[in-house]
Write a protein that holds these residues in place. Structure first.
Motif, PDB file in Angstrom:
ATOM      1  N   GLU A   4      10.166  28.217  61.576  1.00  0.00           N
ATOM      2  CA  GLU A   4       8.968  27.499  62.007  1.00  0.00           C
ATOM      3  C   GLU A   4       9.288  26.004  62.107  1.00  0.00           C
ATOM      4  O   GLU A   4       9.731  25.393  61.135  1.00  0.00           O
ATOM      5  N   ALA A   5       9.090  25.419  63.285  1.00  0.00           N
ATOM      6  CA  ALA A   5       9.326  23.988  63.473  1.00  0.00           C
ATOM      7  C   ALA A   5       8.233  23.187  62.777  1.00  0.00           C
ATOM      8  O   ALA A   5       7.054  23.539  62.820  1.00  0.00           O
ATOM      9  N   LEU A   6       8.644  22.098  62.134  1.00  0.00           N
ATOM     10  CA  LEU A   6       7.729  21.236  61.407  1.00  0.00           C
ATOM     11  C   LEU A   6       8.156  19.797  61.658  1.00  0.00           C
ATOM     12  O   LEU A   6       9.342  19.474  61.545  1.00  0.00           O
ATOM     13  N   THR A   7       7.215  18.932  62.016  1.00  0.00           N
ATOM     14  CA  THR A   7       7.537  17.529  62.244  1.00  0.00           C
ATOM     15  C   THR A   7       7.331  16.746  60.960  1.00  0.00           C
ATOM     16  O   THR A   7       6.257  16.792  60.355  1.00  0.00           O
ATOM     17  N   VAL A   8       8.387  16.050  60.552  1.00  0.00           N
ATOM     18  CA  VAL A   8       8.361  15.227  59.347  1.00  0.00           C
ATOM     19  C   VAL A   8       8.571  13.779  59.785  1.00  0.00           C
ATOM     20  O   VAL A   8       9.507  13.483  60.534  1.00  0.00           O
ATOM     21  N   GLU A   9       7.690  12.899  59.341  1.00  0.00           N
ATOM     22  CA  GLU A   9       7.721  11.506  59.785  1.00  0.00           C
ATOM     23  C   GLU A   9       9.096  10.862  59.637  1.00  0.00           C
ATOM     24  O   GLU A   9       9.591  10.219  60.554  1.00  0.00           O
ATOM     25  N   SER A  10       9.749  11.037  58.506  1.00  0.00           N
ATOM     26  CA  SER A  10      11.023  10.373  58.250  1.00  0.00           C
ATOM     27  C   SER A  10      12.222  11.051  58.919  1.00  0.00           C
ATOM     28  O   SER A  10      13.253  10.427  59.114  1.00  0.00           O
ATOM     29  N   GLU A  11      12.093  12.310  59.273  1.00  0.00           N
ATOM     30  CA  GLU A  11      13.239  13.085  59.749  1.00  0.00           C
ATOM     31  C   GLU A  11      13.101  13.562  61.184  1.00  0.00           C
ATOM     32  O   GLU A  11      14.088  13.865  61.835  1.00  0.00           O
ATOM     33  N   GLY A  12      11.906  13.719  61.678  1.00  0.00           N
ATOM     34  CA  GLY A  12      11.692  14.317  62.998  1.00  0.00           C
ATOM     35  C   GLY A  12      11.374  15.794  62.807  1.00  0.00           C
ATOM     36  O   GLY A  12      10.627  16.157  61.913  1.00  0.00           O
ATOM     37  N   THR A  13      11.976  16.638  63.612  1.00  0.00           N
ATOM     38  CA  THR A  13      11.719  18.073  63.515  1.00  0.00           C
ATOM     39  C   THR A  13      12.681  18.726  62.528  1.00  0.00           C
ATOM     40  O   THR A  13      13.898  18.528  62.606  1.00  0.00           O
ATOM     41  N   VAL A  14      12.118  19.477  61.597  1.00  0.00           N
ATOM     42  CA  VAL A  14      12.897  20.302  60.673  1.00  0.00           C
ATOM     43  C   VAL A  14      12.377  21.728  60.819  1.00  0.00           C
ATOM     44  O   VAL A  14      11.360  21.968  61.458  1.00  0.00           O
ATOM     45  N   TYR A  15      13.077  22.691  60.213  1.00  0.00           N
ATOM     46  CA  TYR A  15      12.755  24.100  60.424  1.00  0.00           C
ATOM     47  C   TYR A  15      12.580  24.820  59.092  1.00  0.00           C
ATOM     48  O   TYR A  15      13.466  24.798  58.243  1.00  0.00           O
ATOM     49  N   VAL A  16      11.423  25.458  58.930  1.00  0.00           N
ATOM     50  CA  VAL A  16      11.067  26.157  57.697  1.00  0.00           C
ATOM     51  C   VAL A  16      11.417  27.630  57.842  1.00  0.00           C
ATOM     52  O   VAL A  16      11.028  28.278  58.806  1.00  0.00           O
ATOM     53  N   ASP A  17      12.153  28.152  56.857  1.00  0.00           N
ATOM     54  CA  ASP A  17      12.509  29.565  56.817  1.00  0.00           C
ATOM     55  C   ASP A  17      11.634  30.247  55.769  1.00  0.00           C
ATOM     56  O   ASP A  17      11.878  30.142  54.575  1.00  0.00           O
ATOM     57  N   ARG A  18      10.609  30.940  56.207  1.00  0.00           N
ATOM     58  CA  ARG A  18       9.665  31.576  55.279  1.00  0.00           C
ATOM     59  C   ARG A  18      10.227  32.853  54.651  1.00  0.00           C
ATOM     60  O   ARG A  18       9.550  33.496  53.858  1.00  0.00           O
ATOM     61  N   GLU A  19      11.447  33.219  54.985  1.00  0.00           N
ATOM     62  CA  GLU A  19      12.091  34.367  54.347  1.00  0.00           C
ATOM     63  C   GLU A  19      13.036  33.934  53.231  1.00  0.00           C
ATOM     64  O   GLU A  19      13.441  34.748  52.417  1.00  0.00           O
ATOM     65  N   ASP A  20      13.398  32.660  53.186  1.00  0.00           N
ATOM     66  CA  ASP A  20      14.295  32.110  52.168  1.00  0.00           C
ATOM     67  C   ASP A  20      13.425  31.370  51.157  1.00  0.00           C
ATOM     68  O   ASP A  20      13.066  30.215  51.358  1.00  0.00           O
ATOM     69  N   THR A  21      13.053  32.051  50.072  1.00  0.00           N
ATOM     70  CA  THR A  21      12.073  31.494  49.139  1.00  0.00           C
ATOM     71  C   THR A  21      12.619  31.295  47.733  1.00  0.00           C
ATOM     72  O   THR A  21      13.573  31.948  47.319  1.00  0.00           O
ATOM     73  N   GLU A  22      11.978  30.388  47.038  1.00  0.00           N
ATOM     74  CA  GLU A  22      12.188  30.167  45.610  1.00  0.00           C
ATOM     75  C   GLU A  22      10.811  30.235  44.965  1.00  0.00           C
ATOM     76  O   GLU A  22       9.855  29.642  45.465  1.00  0.00           O
ATOM     77  N   ARG A  23      10.683  30.963  43.877  1.00  0.00           N
ATOM     78  CA  ARG A  23       9.392  31.139  43.209  1.00  0.00           C
ATOM     79  C   ARG A  23       8.949  29.828  42.560  1.00  0.00           C
ATOM     80  O   ARG A  23       9.710  29.173  41.861  1.00  0.00           O
ATOM     81  N   GLY A  24       7.698  29.466  42.796  1.00  0.00           N
ATOM     82  CA  GLY A  24       7.097  28.287  42.172  1.00  0.00           C
ATOM     83  C   GLY A  24       5.922  28.699  41.314  1.00  0.00           C
ATOM     84  O   GLY A  24       5.417  29.821  41.416  1.00  0.00           O
ATOM     85  N   SER A  25       5.443  27.800  40.478  1.00  0.00           N
ATOM     86  CA  SER A  25       4.329  28.104  39.575  1.00  0.00           C
ATOM     87  C   SER A  25       2.998  28.255  40.311  1.00  0.00           C
ATOM     88  O   SER A  25       2.115  28.968  39.856  1.00  0.00           O
TER      89      SER A  25
END
Length: 81
Positions: A4-25
């Protein structure tokens, strides 16, 4: 792999992999890459507050700077407290 493409102000476009996860609280952290080919890891996306403003320490703990979502460290030793 469908990223999933995501625009980040400091970096431009980055890509989120919703299948590569780490468990959070509060919800999972998803891996974020600088390339659509997922070759260069950039950081993590917090699913709880939908932010990329987080940090990882040397023990693998991920802390979101926008909400209370935290991933426990990979290694833990009572001497670190």
């Amino acid at each position: 792999m469908d990223l999933e493409a995501l625009t980040v102000e400091s970096e431009g476009t980055v890509y989120v992999d919703r299948e590569d996860t780490e468990r959070g609280s509060e919800g999972p952290f998803y891996a974020v890459y600088t390339t659509e080919a997922a070759t260069d890891r950039w950081g993590y996306f917090c699913s709880s507050c939908e932010s990329v403003d987080n940090a990882m320490d040397t023990m693998g703990r991920i802390v979101c700077n926008e909400c209370p979502n935290v991933r426990k460290p990979e290694e833990w030793d009572a001497a670190h407290e």
